[in-house]
Design a protein around this motif. Sequence first.
Motif, PDB file in Angstrom:
ATOM      1  N   MET A   1       0.833  -1.200   0.000  1.00  0.00           N
ATOM      2  CA  MET A   1       0.000   0.000   0.000  1.00  0.00           C
ATOM      3  C   MET A   1       0.874   1.259   0.000  1.00  0.00           C
ATOM      4  N   LEU A   2       1.956   1.229   0.768  1.00  0.00           N
ATOM      5  CA  LEU A   2       2.857   2.379   0.829  1.00  0.00           C
ATOM      6  C   LEU A   2       3.558   2.597  -0.504  1.00  0.00           C
ATOM      7  N   LEU A   3       3.980   1.502  -1.136  1.00  0.00           N
ATOM      8  CA  LEU A   3       4.645   1.595  -2.430  1.00  0.00           C
ATOM      9  C   LEU A   3       3.744   2.256  -3.457  1.00  0.00           C
ATOM     10  N   CYS A   4       2.480   1.885  -3.442  1.00  0.00           N
ATOM     11  CA  CYS A   4       1.531   2.435  -4.405  1.00  0.00           C
ATOM     12  C   CYS A   4       1.201   3.892  -4.106  1.00  0.00           C
ATOM     13  N   LEU A   5       1.028   4.230  -2.829  1.00  0.00           N
ATOM     14  CA  LEU A   5       0.487   5.538  -2.475  1.00  0.00           C
ATOM     15  C   LEU A   5       1.543   6.613  -2.281  1.00  0.00           C
ATOM     16  N   ASP A   6       2.804   6.239  -2.092  1.00  0.00           N
ATOM     17  CA  ASP A   6       3.835   7.268  -1.993  1.00  0.00           C
ATOM     18  C   ASP A   6       3.962   7.971  -3.342  1.00  0.00           C
ATOM     19  N   GLY A   7       3.846   9.277  -3.324  1.00  0.00           N
ATOM     20  CA  GLY A   7       3.855  10.042  -4.567  1.00  0.00           C
ATOM     21  C   GLY A   7       2.478  10.149  -5.199  1.00  0.00           C
ATOM     22  N   TRP A   8       1.495   9.491  -4.614  1.00  0.00           N
ATOM     23  CA  TRP A   8       0.128   9.501  -5.136  1.00  0.00           C
ATOM     24  C   TRP A   8      -0.806  10.252  -4.189  1.00  0.00           C
ATOM     25  N   ALA A   9      -0.675   9.962  -2.888  1.00  0.00           N
ATOM     26  CA  ALA A   9      -1.487  10.653  -1.880  1.00  0.00           C
ATOM     27  C   ALA A   9      -0.740  11.878  -1.357  1.00  0.00           C
ATOM     28  N   GLU A  10      -1.501  12.840  -0.832  1.00  0.00           N
ATOM     29  CA  GLU A  10      -0.860  14.015  -0.224  1.00  0.00           C
ATOM     30  C   GLU A  10      -0.128  13.628   1.049  1.00  0.00           C
TER      31      GLU A  10
END
Length: 455
Positions: A62-71
């Motif tokens: 989840m972190l791999l996907c959301l880093d750079g994606w979520a604020e």
Amino acid sequence: MQLIDLFEDVPADRLLWAISPDEEYTASQLRAWCIHSRQTLLDLRGKKVAVLATGDFDLALMLLCLDGWAESLTLLTAGSDQISDAICASGCEVLLVRQQMEFAPPIPVRVAPPFSLNVPNASNEALLDQHCRTRWVLSSSGTTGQPKLISHSLSSLVRTVSRDLDRGSNFVWGSLYHVSSFAGIQVLLQSWFAGSKLVFSVAGVPLSKRIASFAACGCNALSATPTLWRVLMMSDHGGLRLRQVTLGGEIADQAILDALRARFRDANLVHIFASTEAGVGFSVRDGREGFPARLLIEPPNGVRLRVDAQGHLWLKPLNSDQRLAHGKQELRDEDGFIDTGDVVELVGDRYQFRGRSTGAINVGGRKVHPQEVESWLLRYPGVRLARVSAKKNPIMGSIVQATVVLSEGCDGASPDFKSGLTRFCREHLEPYKIPAILRVAESIPVSDTGKIART
């Protein structure tokens, strides 16, 4: 920069993450999963997201996907009774979970898609280029006080991490810390940046089986608290052949350092001093407890150290990206230093750690740091684990009580053992620090962060 950017120079077939010898994932598989997941979570882009998963592997994905994606990403710990408070304090808009939770948080809940890496036609590469500078919000351990939420940038988290793919290919890390903790994030990022394989623990599996799984996957680098190392040393080590032994999270006393050096003679032995608030401060590699006093005038990696009149250790990181995620209180003083909350004492040419400033026992107006007493108990032959705590007393306010776990074959019921241990304490501790009550137990509770449970 985002985590996924590091794929650019990593061989596509390099194994990066594993759960067991039969479940290992390459760089190309993780990249495909990231693209696929961003396609299914388009409406999370630029949002403040809280993430929660019972399994460390799931959370890392989840972190791999959301880093750079979520604020922002607020990392929650499964089973914590402060989840709702953390969600509200960090201002999260969405909670992303691996499975439906039993509680009802005060925000919308979104259930993540199944974490399948068999993703066909994950070709929308443009999703990897559209990114923002994500903040990582982590909770302090709260070992002796109320946990705090600390907001980091990726750059503040990886300040001391090196990028060396050739050297990194020689290491296989085991993850004993929960990924939601600062220490767990450090292991994840250290292995990721170096292109090393990381073997995740499986939730609920006993330590002995986790270690055996690490060994089966070729683990040769391991980071753990001194408490977890002591527990590990009480077993057969699962056949581990370590090249890197790292300690952090608690005071590394001479007894555990010597025991690890004797057991893993060829390993690089390092004690990392870090905190969620200050990030990684410095490392000690000489096999001795404490740290050299010269570090106060020779800043390690540019991180300045200061000891105040109360013995508190303060750090001034080069990177000033971290801050409190809630409230108006400042994390730093006017000179940019952060109070670590650790108390140290100058002994000769080294500073020795005594304990947490908020965890001292008040014995007749005098402070006793439990960790200092524990360090002496652990030096006595036959003592494998120790926990020191306060017991209320009508005259002194509190007295010191201790619980110890003994080596196999050691008779704790013997009068000679207890009298010998008390005599040993008298030789090394002031009278008010000597345990007035001494108990022998089969085990001592260990917290989710790998530390002696203080409550």
